[in-house]
Motif scaffolding. Structure first.
Motif, short mmCIF file in Angstrom:
data_model
loop_
_atom_site.label_atom_id
_atom_site.label_comp_id
_atom_site.label_asym_id
_atom_site.label_seq_id
_atom_site.Cartn_x
_atom_site.Cartn_y
_atom_site.Cartn_z
N VAL A 82 -29.13 -42.43 -17.09
CA VAL A 82 -28.42 -41.19 -16.74
C VAL A 82 -29.13 -40.43 -15.61
O VAL A 82 -28.50 -40.15 -14.58
CB VAL A 82 -28.18 -40.31 -17.98
CG1 VAL A 82 -27.73 -38.92 -17.59
CG2 VAL A 82 -27.14 -40.96 -18.89
N PRO A 83 -30.41 -40.05 -15.74
CA PRO A 83 -31.04 -39.35 -14.62
C PRO A 83 -31.13 -40.20 -13.35
O PRO A 83 -30.95 -39.68 -12.25
CB PRO A 83 -32.44 -39.00 -15.13
CG PRO A 83 -32.37 -39.13 -16.60
CD PRO A 83 -31.32 -40.14 -16.89
N THR A 86 -27.69 -40.14 -11.73
CA THR A 86 -27.37 -38.86 -11.09
C THR A 86 -28.20 -38.67 -9.82
O THR A 86 -27.72 -38.09 -8.84
CB THR A 86 -27.58 -37.67 -12.05
OG1 THR A 86 -28.94 -37.61 -12.45
CG2 THR A 86 -26.67 -37.77 -13.25
N ALA A 105 -27.43 -34.06 -16.31
CA ALA A 105 -28.41 -35.02 -16.83
C ALA A 105 -29.30 -34.40 -17.91
O ALA A 105 -29.61 -35.06 -18.91
CB ALA A 105 -29.27 -35.57 -15.69
#
Length: 123
Positions: A82-83, A86, A105
């Motif tokens: 996820v991070p 992003t 995030a």
């Protein structure tokens, strides 16, 4: 201690909240992604890498998760993506809207770390 509320969770909660707050403020100001917003998400990713290394060590040296190991590692892999996802998004899309994506995030990681702690310790 309530389920999942250990120091890993509180570290993730603080980092996720600070990252979300920084990115949201910059998005509200109409700013493009910069070192501050992208750095806050990279710091969150660095924390997750340490979390992953600790998980591997605990799995090898300890009893492992009390819940489903497959579910735990699935959450961890997703939380790591996820991070990173992003961050890549913010490199490609250089508008202020990317800060909103970066802001998402933090809360996502907090919820996932909470769930991973529940699976590891309390299921």
């Amino acid at each position: 201690m309530p389920g999942g509320w250990d120091w890993w969770f509180w570290t993730a909660a603080v980092l996720g909240a600070v990252s979300a707050l920084v990115c949201t403020v910059q998005a509200l100001r109409g700013r493009r992604p910069d070192d501050l917003t992208q750095g806050s998400v990279l710091l969150l990713e660095a924390f997750l890498l340490v979390y992953a290394a600790g998980s591997v060590l605990m799995h090898l040296l300890g009893p492992g998760p009390t819940g489903s190991a497959l579910e735990y590692w699935g959450y961890l892999l997703t939380a790591l993506l996820v991070p990173a996802g992003t961050f890549v998004w913010s490199l490609v899309e250089r508008s202020s809207w990317s800060n909103w994506v970066l802001a998402a995030a933090g809360p996502v990681v907090v919820v996932m770390v909470y769930r991973m702690n529940v699976i590891w310790y309390y299921q």
